[in-house]
Design a protein around this motif. Structure first.
Motif, PDB file in Angstrom:
ATOM      1  N   UNK A   9       0.926  -1.239   0.112  1.00 57.93           N
ATOM      2  CA  UNK A   9       0.234  -0.080   0.143  1.00 57.93           C
ATOM      3  C   UNK A   9       0.759   1.152  -0.174  1.00 57.93           C
ATOM      4  N   UNK A  10       0.478   2.272  -0.622  1.00 57.88           N
ATOM      5  CA  UNK A  10       1.120   3.482  -0.783  1.00 57.88           C
ATOM      6  C   UNK A  10       0.558   4.725   0.085  1.00 57.88           C
ATOM      7  N   UNK A  11       1.397   5.530   0.557  1.00 61.29           N
ATOM      8  CA  UNK A  11       0.567   6.656   1.029  1.00 61.29           C
ATOM      9  C   UNK A  11       0.013   7.669  -0.104  1.00 61.29           C
ATOM     10  N   UNK A  12      -1.220   7.941   0.306  1.00 64.13           N
ATOM     11  CA  UNK A  12      -1.637   8.909  -0.624  1.00 64.13           C
ATOM     12  C   UNK A  12      -1.569  10.207  -0.233  1.00 64.13           C
ATOM     13  N   UNK A  13      -1.626  11.223  -1.043  1.00 64.55           N
ATOM     14  CA  UNK A  13      -1.249  12.686  -0.512  1.00 64.55           C
ATOM     15  C   UNK A  13      -2.464  13.125   0.452  1.00 64.55           C
ATOM     16  N   UNK A  14      -3.607  12.750   0.469  1.00 62.08           N
ATOM     17  CA  UNK A  14      -4.574  13.176   1.119  1.00 62.08           C
ATOM     18  C   UNK A  14      -4.321  12.625   2.733  1.00 62.08           C
ATOM     19  N   UNK A  15      -3.691  11.627   2.832  1.00 61.19           N
ATOM     20  CA  UNK A  15      -3.120  11.185   4.250  1.00 61.19           C
ATOM     21  C   UNK A  15      -1.981  11.765   4.766  1.00 61.19           C
ATOM     22  N   UNK A  16      -1.019  12.149   3.876  1.00 61.81           N
ATOM     23  CA  UNK A  16       0.137  12.915   4.362  1.00 61.81           C
ATOM     24  C   UNK A  16       0.057  13.686   5.567  1.00 61.81           C
ATOM     25  N   UNK A  17      -0.956  14.935   5.698  1.00 62.23           N
ATOM     26  CA  UNK A  17      -1.025  15.688   6.736  1.00 62.23           C
ATOM     27  C   UNK A  17      -1.230  14.734   7.885  1.00 62.23           C
ATOM     28  N   UNK A  22       0.142  12.833  13.479  1.00 63.77           N
ATOM     29  CA  UNK A  22       0.436  11.664  14.541  1.00 63.77           C
ATOM     30  C   UNK A  22       1.820  11.246  14.549  1.00 63.77           C
ATOM     31  N   UNK A  23       2.560  11.243  13.714  1.00 58.28           N
ATOM     32  CA  UNK A  23       3.927  10.853  13.837  1.00 58.28           C
ATOM     33  C   UNK A  23       4.597  11.918  15.059  1.00 58.28           C
ATOM     34  N   UNK A  24       4.413  13.104  14.435  1.00 56.83           N
ATOM     35  CA  UNK A  24       4.954  14.517  15.135  1.00 56.83           C
ATOM     36  C   UNK A  24       4.476  14.349  16.928  1.00 56.83           C
ATOM     37  N   UNK A  25       3.171  13.997  16.945  1.00 59.99           N
ATOM     38  CA  UNK A  25       2.424  13.965  18.423  1.00 59.99           C
ATOM     39  C   UNK A  25       3.273  12.877  18.953  1.00 59.99           C
ATOM     40  N   UNK A  26       3.314  11.653  18.461  1.00 55.91           N
ATOM     41  CA  UNK A  26       4.111  10.676  18.870  1.00 55.91           C
ATOM     42  C   UNK A  26       5.426  10.877  19.490  1.00 55.91           C
ATOM     43  N   UNK A  28       6.857  13.964  20.066  1.00 56.16           N
ATOM     44  CA  UNK A  28       6.565  14.883  21.189  1.00 56.16           C
ATOM     45  C   UNK A  28       6.324  14.152  22.577  1.00 56.16           C
ATOM     46  N   UNK A  29       5.192  13.474  22.544  1.00 54.01           N
ATOM     47  CA  UNK A  29       5.034  12.765  23.660  1.00 54.01           C
ATOM     48  C   UNK A  29       6.072  11.812  23.939  1.00 54.01           C
ATOM     49  N   UNK A  30       6.863  11.041  23.196  1.00 51.15           N
ATOM     50  CA  UNK A  30       8.173  10.264  23.689  1.00 51.15           C
ATOM     51  C   UNK A  30       9.247  11.052  24.372  1.00 51.15           C
ATOM     52  N   UNK A  31       9.430  12.061  23.566  1.00 53.25           N
ATOM     53  CA  UNK A  31      10.483  13.283  24.152  1.00 53.25           C
ATOM     54  C   UNK A  31      10.202  13.523  25.410  1.00 53.25           C
ATOM     55  N   UNK A  32       9.042  13.950  25.744  1.00 52.56           N
ATOM     56  CA  UNK A  32       8.411  14.491  27.136  1.00 52.56           C
ATOM     57  C   UNK A  32       8.695  13.460  28.101  1.00 52.56           C
ATOM     58  N   UNK A  33       8.399  12.101  27.442  1.00 48.69           N
ATOM     59  CA  UNK A  33       8.379  11.028  28.615  1.00 48.69           C
ATOM     60  C   UNK A  33      10.047  11.018  28.969  1.00 48.69           C
ATOM     61  N   UNK A  34      10.825  11.169  28.125  1.00 51.78           N
ATOM     62  CA  UNK A  34      12.481  10.959  28.380  1.00 51.78           C
ATOM     63  C   UNK A  34      12.747  12.020  29.345  1.00 51.78           C
ATOM     64  N   UNK A  35      12.012  13.430  29.181  1.00 54.06           N
ATOM     65  CA  UNK A  35      12.400  14.451  29.819  1.00 54.06           C
ATOM     66  C   UNK A  35      12.021  14.237  31.290  1.00 54.06           C
ATOM     67  N   UNK A  47      -0.152   5.376  24.823  1.00 55.44           N
ATOM     68  CA  UNK A  47      -0.996   4.305  24.316  1.00 55.44           C
ATOM     69  C   UNK A  47      -2.172   4.233  23.504  1.00 55.44           C
ATOM     70  N   UNK A  48      -2.870   5.421  23.831  1.00 58.60           N
ATOM     71  CA  UNK A  48      -4.065   5.720  23.149  1.00 58.60           C
ATOM     72  C   UNK A  48      -3.651   6.340  21.812  1.00 58.60           C
ATOM     73  N   UNK A  49      -2.684   7.001  21.540  1.00 57.11           N
ATOM     74  CA  UNK A  49      -2.330   7.683  20.091  1.00 57.11           C
ATOM     75  C   UNK A  49      -1.786   6.428  19.480  1.00 57.11           C
TER      76      UNK A  49
END
Length: 64
Positions: A9-17, A22-26, A28-35, A47-49
């Motif tokens: 399956x390929x990522x479509x342009x409409x899904x890119x944002x 989601x990737x950015x939020x993940x 950020x949350x992991x960086x916060x957990x490390x901090x 986990x919910x993300x």
């Protein structure tokens, strides 16, 4: 014996944002957990993300 799975399956342009958000939020949350270290509410948010991302992946046939 050749695999019977379909084409990748390929990522479509409409899904890119959505994927980027989601990737950015993940990240950020992991960086916060490390901090700040482990925290029950932070672990639950991560986990919910991850669960939401898995559900979207299934609903879109892996086309995120």
């Amino acid at each position: 014996m050749p695999s019977q799975s379909g084409p990748e399956p390929k990522q479509t342009p409409e899904h890119a944002p959505a994927v980027e958000h989601v990737s950015s939020a993940h990240e950020l949350l992991n960086a916060l957990r490390k901090r700040i270290g482990e925290h029950p509410e932070l672990a639950e948010a991560i986990t919910k993300l991850e669960t939401a991302l898995s559900m979207l992946t299934v609903k879109t046939g892996g086309m995120l």
